[in-house]
Enzyme design. Structure first.
Site, PDB file in Angstrom:
ATOM      1  N   ASP A   5      33.466   7.419  32.921  1.00  0.00           N
ATOM      2  CA  ASP A   5      32.909   8.162  31.474  1.00  0.00           C
ATOM      3  C   ASP A   5      33.872   9.028  32.703  1.00  0.00           C
ATOM      4  O   ASP A   5      34.241  10.644  32.235  1.00  0.00           O
ATOM      5  CB  ASP A   5      31.848   9.375  31.156  1.00  0.00           C
ATOM      6  N   GLY A  62      37.051   8.856  31.133  1.00  0.00           N
ATOM      7  CA  GLY A  62      38.547   9.440  30.542  1.00  0.00           C
ATOM      8  C   GLY A  62      39.272   8.038  30.748  1.00  0.00           C
ATOM      9  O   GLY A  62      40.626   8.150  30.347  1.00  0.00           O
ATOM     10  N   LYS A  63      39.055   6.809  31.103  1.00  0.00           N
ATOM     11  CA  LYS A  63      39.620   5.961  31.220  1.00  0.00           C
ATOM     12  C   LYS A  63      40.325   5.251  29.880  1.00  0.00           C
ATOM     13  O   LYS A  63      41.334   4.767  29.770  1.00  0.00           O
ATOM     14  CB  LYS A  63      38.436   4.428  31.580  1.00  0.00           C
ATOM     15  N   ALA A  92      29.433   0.853  28.090  1.00  0.00           N
ATOM     16  CA  ALA A  92      30.585   2.072  27.542  1.00  0.00           C
ATOM     17  C   ALA A  92      30.571   2.238  26.121  1.00  0.00           C
ATOM     18  O   ALA A  92      30.522   1.836  25.631  1.00  0.00           O
ATOM     19  CB  ALA A  92      31.686   1.028  28.207  1.00  0.00           C
ATOM     20  N   GLY A  93      31.482   3.667  26.388  1.00  0.00           N
ATOM     21  CA  GLY A  93      31.666   4.574  25.612  1.00  0.00           C
ATOM     22  C   GLY A  93      33.179   5.019  25.474  1.00  0.00           C
ATOM     23  O   GLY A  93      33.284   6.490  26.753  1.00  0.00           O
ATOM     24  N   HIS A  94      34.290   4.483  24.936  1.00  0.00           N
ATOM     25  CA  HIS A  94      35.437   4.657  25.990  1.00  0.00           C
ATOM     26  C   HIS A  94      35.947   5.952  24.252  1.00  0.00           C
ATOM     27  O   HIS A  94      36.368   4.765  22.774  1.00  0.00           O
ATOM     28  CB  HIS A  94      36.485   4.039  26.005  1.00  0.00           C
ATOM     29  N   THR A  95      35.770   7.680  24.403  1.00  0.00           N
ATOM     30  CA  THR A  95      36.404   8.174  23.728  1.00  0.00           C
ATOM     31  C   THR A  95      38.122   7.996  23.330  1.00  0.00           C
ATOM     32  O   THR A  95      38.474   8.398  24.252  1.00  0.00           O
ATOM     33  CB  THR A  95      35.819   9.274  23.333  1.00  0.00           C
ATOM     34  N   GLN A 151      32.305   0.956  33.198  1.00  0.00           N
ATOM     35  CA  GLN A 151      31.799   1.944  33.845  1.00  0.00           C
ATOM     36  C   GLN A 151      32.880   2.457  35.232  1.00  0.00           C
ATOM     37  O   GLN A 151      33.606   2.623  34.852  1.00  0.00           O
ATOM     38  CB  GLN A 151      30.542   0.424  34.805  1.00  0.00           C
ATOM     39  N   ARG A 185      22.858  11.328  25.846  1.00  0.00           N
ATOM     40  CA  ARG A 185      22.694  12.059  26.883  1.00  0.00           C
ATOM     41  C   ARG A 185      23.682  13.176  28.029  1.00  0.00           C
ATOM     42  O   ARG A 185      24.741  13.121  27.801  1.00  0.00           O
ATOM     43  CB  ARG A 185      21.709  10.834  28.110  1.00  0.00           C
ATOM     44  N   PRO A 186      23.067  14.682  27.470  1.00  0.00           N
ATOM     45  CA  PRO A 186      23.635  15.337  28.899  1.00  0.00           C
ATOM     46  C   PRO A 186      24.463  14.579  30.149  1.00  0.00           C
ATOM     47  O   PRO A 186      23.253  14.218  30.491  1.00  0.00           O
ATOM     48  CB  PRO A 186      22.498  16.704  28.644  1.00  0.00           C
ATOM     49  N   LYS A 244      40.650  15.594  32.848  1.00  0.00           N
ATOM     50  CA  LYS A 244      39.944  16.901  31.741  1.00  0.00           C
ATOM     51  C   LYS A 244      39.986  17.866  33.409  1.00  0.00           C
ATOM     52  O   LYS A 244      39.398  18.704  33.891  1.00  0.00           O
ATOM     53  CB  LYS A 244      38.259  15.990  32.611  1.00  0.00           C
ATOM     54  N   ASP A 298      42.168  20.430  33.200  1.00  0.00           N
ATOM     55  CA  ASP A 298      41.861  21.470  31.931  1.00  0.00           C
ATOM     56  C   ASP A 298      40.192  22.257  31.519  1.00  0.00           C
ATOM     57  O   ASP A 298      40.195  22.835  31.826  1.00  0.00           O
ATOM     58  CB  ASP A 298      42.387  21.554  30.185  1.00  0.00           C
ATOM     59  N   VAL A 329      45.642  16.832  31.091  1.00  0.00           N
ATOM     60  CA  VAL A 329      45.065  17.850  30.950  1.00  0.00           C
ATOM     61  C   VAL A 329      44.750  18.594  29.682  1.00  0.00           C
ATOM     62  O   VAL A 329      44.493  20.030  29.038  1.00  0.00           O
ATOM     63  CB  VAL A 329      46.635  18.622  30.943  1.00  0.00           C
TER      64      VAL A 329
HETATM   65  P1  IMP Z   1      22.975  -0.253  32.106  1.00  0.00           P
HETATM   66  O1  IMP Z   1      24.290  -0.306  31.783  1.00  0.00           O
HETATM   67  O2  IMP Z   1      22.696   0.392  30.015  1.00  0.00           O
HETATM   68  O3  IMP Z   1      22.455  -0.926  32.786  1.00  0.00           O
HETATM   69  O4  IMP Z   1      22.738   1.366  32.951  1.00  0.00           O
HETATM   70  C1  IMP Z   1      22.180   1.399  34.431  1.00  0.00           C
HETATM   71  C2  IMP Z   1      23.230   2.772  34.715  1.00  0.00           C
HETATM   72  O5  IMP Z   1      24.439   3.308  34.110  1.00  0.00           O
HETATM   73  C3  IMP Z   1      22.357   3.849  34.214  1.00  0.00           C
HETATM   74  O6  IMP Z   1      22.524   5.033  34.795  1.00  0.00           O
HETATM   75  C4  IMP Z   1      23.461   4.408  32.747  1.00  0.00           C
HETATM   76  O7  IMP Z   1      23.345   5.920  32.639  1.00  0.00           O
HETATM   77  C5  IMP Z   1      25.037   3.753  34.046  1.00  0.00           C
HETATM   78  N1  IMP Z   1      25.625   3.829  33.121  1.00  0.00           N
HETATM   79  C6  IMP Z   1      25.918   2.422  32.326  1.00  0.00           C
HETATM   80  N2  IMP Z   1      27.231   2.330  31.717  1.00  0.00           N
HETATM   81  C7  IMP Z   1      28.000   3.832  32.015  1.00  0.00           C
HETATM   82  C8  IMP Z   1      29.407   3.656  31.122  1.00  0.00           C
HETATM   83  O8  IMP Z   1      29.766   3.662  30.618  1.00  0.00           O
HETATM   84  N3  IMP Z   1      29.114   5.822  31.558  1.00  0.00           N
HETATM   85  C9  IMP Z   1      28.276   6.038  32.119  1.00  0.00           C
HETATM   86  N4  IMP Z   1      27.398   5.379  33.193  1.00  0.00           N
HETATM   87  C10 IMP Z   1      26.820   4.328  32.230  1.00  0.00           C
END
Ligand code: IMP
Length: 427
Positions: free
Chosen positions: A13, A15-16, A39-42, A224, A303-304, A331, A333, A412
């Site tokens: 997370d 900011g890739k 992953a979740g790339h915004t 990750q 999740r927070p 980040k 800023d 920034v």
């Molecule tokens: P999994 O990859 O879903 O098996 O999760 C294993 C660990 O990696 C957990 O702590 C997840 O919260 C963390 N994790 C997996 N993908 C990401 C990501 O893209 N960003 C941040 N944490 C991640």
């Protein structure tokens, strides 16, 4: 020939997505090499926010060829859903998205097992996974019973593979109180998805190597991060793939001799989502402020995120295991208005003080902090280091000097243009 690798240098997370999206402006091909829909790339374009979980972050650039490498694990429904969602917003992926026929597929029993395991794990043993089936899918891959994207060309073969994989998982599923998945139901779910994915299949290693031979600019996008890497992270609280730069070669079929530059992305502070050690974690109002100002909520699970001070030994570790040539700090800023800023510079351990990250002894190690003055000015308009307040410049200098890696970029603000670009990474 130039392949640039972009990796997360903390716990994910960082900011890739924004940095890859920015660099892709000058790239011909962008390939993801590991992970899956965890992953979740915004990406922020104008006022619109787009989150991609599987597709490479370069997908919004209409000319970029996008590749999903064989190091990835692909949930077919998520992939097709993402393509459709982008098309609906006017971003066409037609004829420029290629999926490795060797990438493994996440099938419905993978998230089922992932979720059941997390639910039944005792306290202290939960990983806090994203429950997207990542671990079980990579287990099938290592166990040599996985279903690969290329298998979708022959659904009879898929049927046989499913029977084999399910026979192996049945004792686990029964032990967890899960219901036996039905092969026919999985096939019925998969068939329409296969019809959409088969036209995208390619020998992506060949495609990427040919692109490099033709002098094209290739970006290899990690997911990750170093401290979540299966080999180099805070095991067992890690993901199940190779998130470090070496994984870019394995996960795309490009040799290490083809990599020109490795850029590590790190926030100006630190976050972690999920369980596992996080020595610089803040449980106070500063941590809460970083979370709310930085929007630190998981883009996949909501999740927070846990928030904390920057950890320099951890960044030095990430620089080492990735062979970082450069850093991009994001980040910055978000840190405006926090003073003093604290930074972990070393660790006290039962055997003395160390500048290294005691990665397997984090439970008994205590961070050693130094305090630095913060700044109060908004940073979003800065396009050069000179336009930053002195304290922010000093903070960046400290990071650069302590990690021993130069800065390529500083972000920034969330928008593409809210970035200080210090170097043309392809030059
Ligand atoms: P999994 O990859 O879903 O098996 O999760 C294993 C660990 O990696 C957990 O702590 C997840 O919260 C963390 N994790 C997996 N993908 C990401 C990501 O893209 N960003 C941040 N944490 C991640």
């Amino acid at each position: 020939m130039s392949a640039i690798v972009i990796v997360g240098a903390q716990w994910g997370d960082e900011g890739k997505g924004k940095i890859v999206d920015l660099i892709t402006e000058d790239a011909d091909v962008v390939a993801r090499f590991a992970g899956g829909p965890n992953a979740g790339h915004t990406l922020v374009v104008g006022d619109t926010k787009i989150v991609v979980r599987l597709l490479p972050s370069g997908i919004l650039h209409p000319k970029a060829v996008c590749v999903m490498g064989q190091g990835m694990v692909i949930d077919p429904a998520v992939l097709v859903g993402e393509i459709d969602a982008l098309e609906a917003r006017g971003h066409s992926t037609a004829s420029r998205l290629f999926v490795s026929d060797r990438a493994h597929l996440i099938l419905p029993y993978h998230p089922l097992i992932d979720g059941l395991r997390e639910a039944s794990a005792e306290a202290g043993k939960k990983i806090g996974t994203t429950k997207r089936g990542i671990g079980p899918c990579y287990e099938d891959k290592a166990g040599r019973r996985g279903v690969r994207a290329g298998d979708l060309r022959d659904m009879r073969k898929v049927e046989g593979l499913l029977e084999g994989a399910l026979a192996a998982w049945m004792p686990v599923l029964t032990g967890l109180g899960g219901e036996a998945p039905n092969v026919r139901e999985i096939l019925a779910w998969l068939e329409p998805l296969a019809a959409r994915i088969v036209p995208l299949l390619a020998d992506t290693s060949k495609l990427l190597n040919e692109a490099l031979r033709e002098g094209k600019r290739v970006v290899l996008e990690g997911a990750q991060a170093a401290l979540l890497d299966l080999d180099h992270g805070t095991y067992p609280f890690v993901t199940s793939s190779s998130a470090v730069a070496g994984g870019a070669c394995v996960g795309t079929g490009i040799g290490p001799t083809r990599i020109r530059r490795v850029i590590g992305i790190a926030k100006g502070y630190a976050t972690r989502v999920g369980e596992g050690p996080f020595p610089t974690e803040l449980g106070d109002e500063i941590g809460e402020r970083l979370r709310s100002v930085g929007g630190e909520y998981g883009s996949v699970t909501g999740r927070p995120r846990r928030t904390g001070w920057l950890d320099l030994p951890a960044l030095r570790y990430a620089a080492r295991v990735n062979g970082l040539d450069a850093l991009a700090i994001t980040k910055l800023d978000v840190m405006t208005g926090i003073s003093p800023l604290r930074v972990c510079v070393a660790y006290d351990t039962p055997t003395g003080r160390t500048q290294d990250l005691p990665i397997d002894e984090l439970a008994t190690a205590t961070p050693v902090y130094e305090a630095f003055p913060g700044w109060t000015e908004a940073l979003a308009a800065a396009r050069s280091l000179d336009e930053l307040p002195g304290a922010a410049r000093d903070y960046l200098k400290l990071v650069e000097a302590s990690v021993g890696v130069p800065l390529d970029m500083v972000s920034v603000g969330p928008r593409r243009d809210e970035t200080i670009v210090l170097r043309d990474v392809f030059a």
